[in-house]
Design a protein around this motif. Structure first.
Motif, mmCIF file in Angstrom:
data_model
loop_
_atom_site.group_PDB
_atom_site.id
_atom_site.type_symbol
_atom_site.label_atom_id
_atom_site.label_comp_id
_atom_site.label_asym_id
_atom_site.label_seq_id
_atom_site.Cartn_x
_atom_site.Cartn_y
_atom_site.Cartn_z
ATOM 1 N N ARG A 1 10.566 -85.017 2.441
ATOM 2 C CA ARG A 1 10.878 -86.237 3.380
ATOM 3 C C ARG A 1 9.827 -87.257 3.313
ATOM 4 O O ARG A 1 10.222 -88.647 3.754
ATOM 5 N N GLU A 2 8.619 -87.077 2.917
ATOM 6 C CA GLU A 2 7.799 -88.194 2.689
ATOM 7 C C GLU A 2 8.057 -88.864 1.265
ATOM 8 O O GLU A 2 7.386 -90.145 0.900
ATOM 9 N N ARG B 1 1.326 -86.657 -3.786
ATOM 10 C CA ARG B 1 1.867 -87.948 -3.585
ATOM 11 C C ARG B 1 3.209 -88.139 -4.605
ATOM 12 O O ARG B 1 3.816 -89.216 -3.853
ATOM 13 N N GLN C 1 8.370 -81.100 4.073
ATOM 14 C CA GLN C 1 7.658 -82.046 4.781
ATOM 15 C C GLN C 1 7.353 -83.110 3.526
ATOM 16 O O GLN C 1 7.398 -84.375 3.738
ATOM 17 N N LYS C 2 7.050 -82.767 2.384
ATOM 18 C CA LYS C 2 6.511 -83.668 1.468
ATOM 19 C C LYS C 2 7.732 -84.327 0.808
ATOM 20 O O LYS C 2 7.881 -85.663 0.442
#
Length: 504
Positions: free
Chosen positions: A121-122, A94, A118-119
């Motif tokens: 970009r989050e 997170r 992916q993380k």
């Protein structure tokens, strides 16, 4: 006018240390009473001699490694399970992901790259530090694609930016959200995956998952390997007795150390069902820290009954060699499992050259050959008296003596019971080396082993650091190699820029 001494200058430069020294004097009685309370604690099943010996080691190690009282620990004896757990932790991140890795290559690296992108970009902070030498075959798109997604990739010890290209980042460390950490000996390569999962199945290793305050300490180590902080530099600039005091009072009370096996029942699963007390120690030549080396010597010196070690490369330094021989002379059951089939043939032959001195002292040495042909032992374990266990990336060889390494020291009989069960599995798949085996070897084998050993010692002295004074000629040659490596990197970059301009 008073004379300016180095100590007075240090007090003026860092005035907070003067207060620290005053509090050190005023709290000596508190330290003594605390030690008396812990030493008089009743012990149920673990021998009192072992508890006292391990507590003395714990007190010494606390001078440079904070104490984490309650952590959840899970063991992984195969790369398939370890990688699945690491990928699931990355997917659940997170806030932050920090990865320190020596060897990054193949399909495992590709899957990891996609998850990290992916993380990133989050909005998760992603920092990857990989070793330039160990990951020399890494895909060129790994860094560019991850940085384009918002992550940060740091090639460790590029010859263009560091003065000693021989120091490598040998850590295998992953920290997610400063709450979950992974460490051990497994690299992110297909060599640690089984053939059923599409890997090569070449190495047999051990990795652990840590959840708790120790994971936060692992996160600090991961940050310092990329860019040492000023706070850390000031801490290690403190006088040794002030550093000891500061660490002792930053710890959790020592009474939380487990006293016996009867306090917790050990399960057959890979996850330890009870909280584990541990300390995270590291080795960093660039910051002049040799905490792992000191901790290992203290643990070997404190052993009472038995001492089990595993290392794929067994060429210990002279200090570690002396501690092992002294332990054998005290009557300690010392057993060492090393790789019988090695990915570095010179290291295997060099270790066989020093077997005789250990065998004559009563130390038992086993060479691991594995159930499958070509499988190599790669785990780095240490078990002391069935009470203290160590897992990390540190090999018992000369190269790890200068590399960046990390190791977890766990004070838990349940943990050591799990590790000793795996150690017994290694013994079943190993062959014991005896003096008769050495006598049956030909002259060619002895000459080959001697040449390889002295070649390894020479290269270690050339790379530095070493426990013996380095010859000035070797020092000049080493400096010449460093300069030539920097010039070659600059030349390659200039030629690439020139070729791009011509093509455009």
């Amino acid at each position: 006018m008073s004379r300016l001494t180095p100590h007075s200058y240090f007090i003026r430069r860092f005035p907070s240390t003067n207060k620290l020294r005053q509090s050190f004097v005023s709290n000596q009685k508190k330290i003594s009473s605390l030690l008396r309370q812990v030493r008089t604690k009743p012990i149920t099943s673990t021998p009192q001699k072992i508890i006292d010996s391990q507590y003395r080691v714990f007190s010494r190690i606390s001078a440079f490694a904070p104490f984490s009282p309650a952590n959840r620990v899970s063991f992984y004896f195969s790369g398939d399970n370890a990688f699945k757990s690491m990928w699931s932790a990355i997917s659940a991140a997170r806030t932050s992901i920090r990865l320190d890795i020596y060897h990054l290559e193949g399909d495992v690296a590709e899957i990891t790259r996609k998850l990290l992108i992916q993380k990133a970009r989050e909005g998760v902070s992603v920092v990857v530090t990989y070793d330039v030498f160990g990951s020399s075959n890494l895909d060129k798109n790994f860094q560019s694609s991850l940085e384009a997604a918002g992550g940060k990739v740091i090639p460790f010890n590029d010859p263009l930016h560091f003065q000693n290209p021989f120091v490598r980042n040998h850590r295998k460390l992953l920290v997610v959200d400063d709450s979950v950490g992974f460490l051990g000996g497994m690299n992110l390569t297909d060599q640690f995956r089984s053939e059923q999962s599409g890997g090569l199945g070449l190495f047999r290793d051990v990795h652990i998952r840590v959840e708790g305050s120790a994971a936060k300490a692992l996160g600090h180590l991961s940050s310092y390997s990329a860019q040492p902080s000023r706070r850390t530099a000031r801490y290690y600039a403190l006088p040794r007795y002030l550093r000891y005091f500061k660490s002792r009072f930053a710890m959790t009370p020592q009474s939380q150390l487990p006293a016996s096996v009867s306090q917790a029942e050990c399960t057959e699963e890979t996850e330890i069902s009870t909280p584990v007390a541990m300390q995270i120690v590291d080795s960093d030549f660039l910051q002049r820290r040799r905490n792992i080396q000191l901790a290992l010597r203290l643990l070997i010196r404190s052993s009472v009954n038995r001492l089990y070690l595993t290392s794929p490369y067994f060429i210990p330094t002279r200090r570690l060699r002396k501690e092992l021989l002294d332990a054998a002379q005290r009557g300690i059951d010392v057993r060492i499992v090393t790789a019988g089939v090695n990915d570095v043939g010179m290291a295997l032959f060099a270790s066989q050259y020093i077997y005789r001195s250990f065998l004559e002292a009563g130390i038992k040495i086993y060479e691991y050959h594995g159930p499958a042909r070509g499988e190599t032992l790669h785990s780095k374990l240490a078990m002391v008296d069935g009470y203290t266990g160590c897992v990390g990336s540190f090999n018992l060889d000369l190269h790890s003596d200068r590399n960046l390494e990390v190791m977890a020291i766990m004070y838990s009989p349940c943990v050591v019971e799990k590790m000793e069960a795996q150690f017994q599995n290694y013994l079943l798949e190993s062959k014991e080396v005896t003096l008769d085996c050495l006598e049956r070897r030909t002259i060619w084998h002895h000459v080959r082993n001697a040449v390889c050993y002295h070649a390894v010692v020479f290269t270690n002295n050339f790379a530095g650091p070493s426990e013996t004074p380095v010859n000035p000629l070797i020092r000049r040659l080493r400096r010449l190699v460093v300069y030539m490596s920097k010039i070659s990197v600059i030349w390659r970059k200039l030629t690439s820029v020139h070729n791009s301009r011509i093509s455009s």
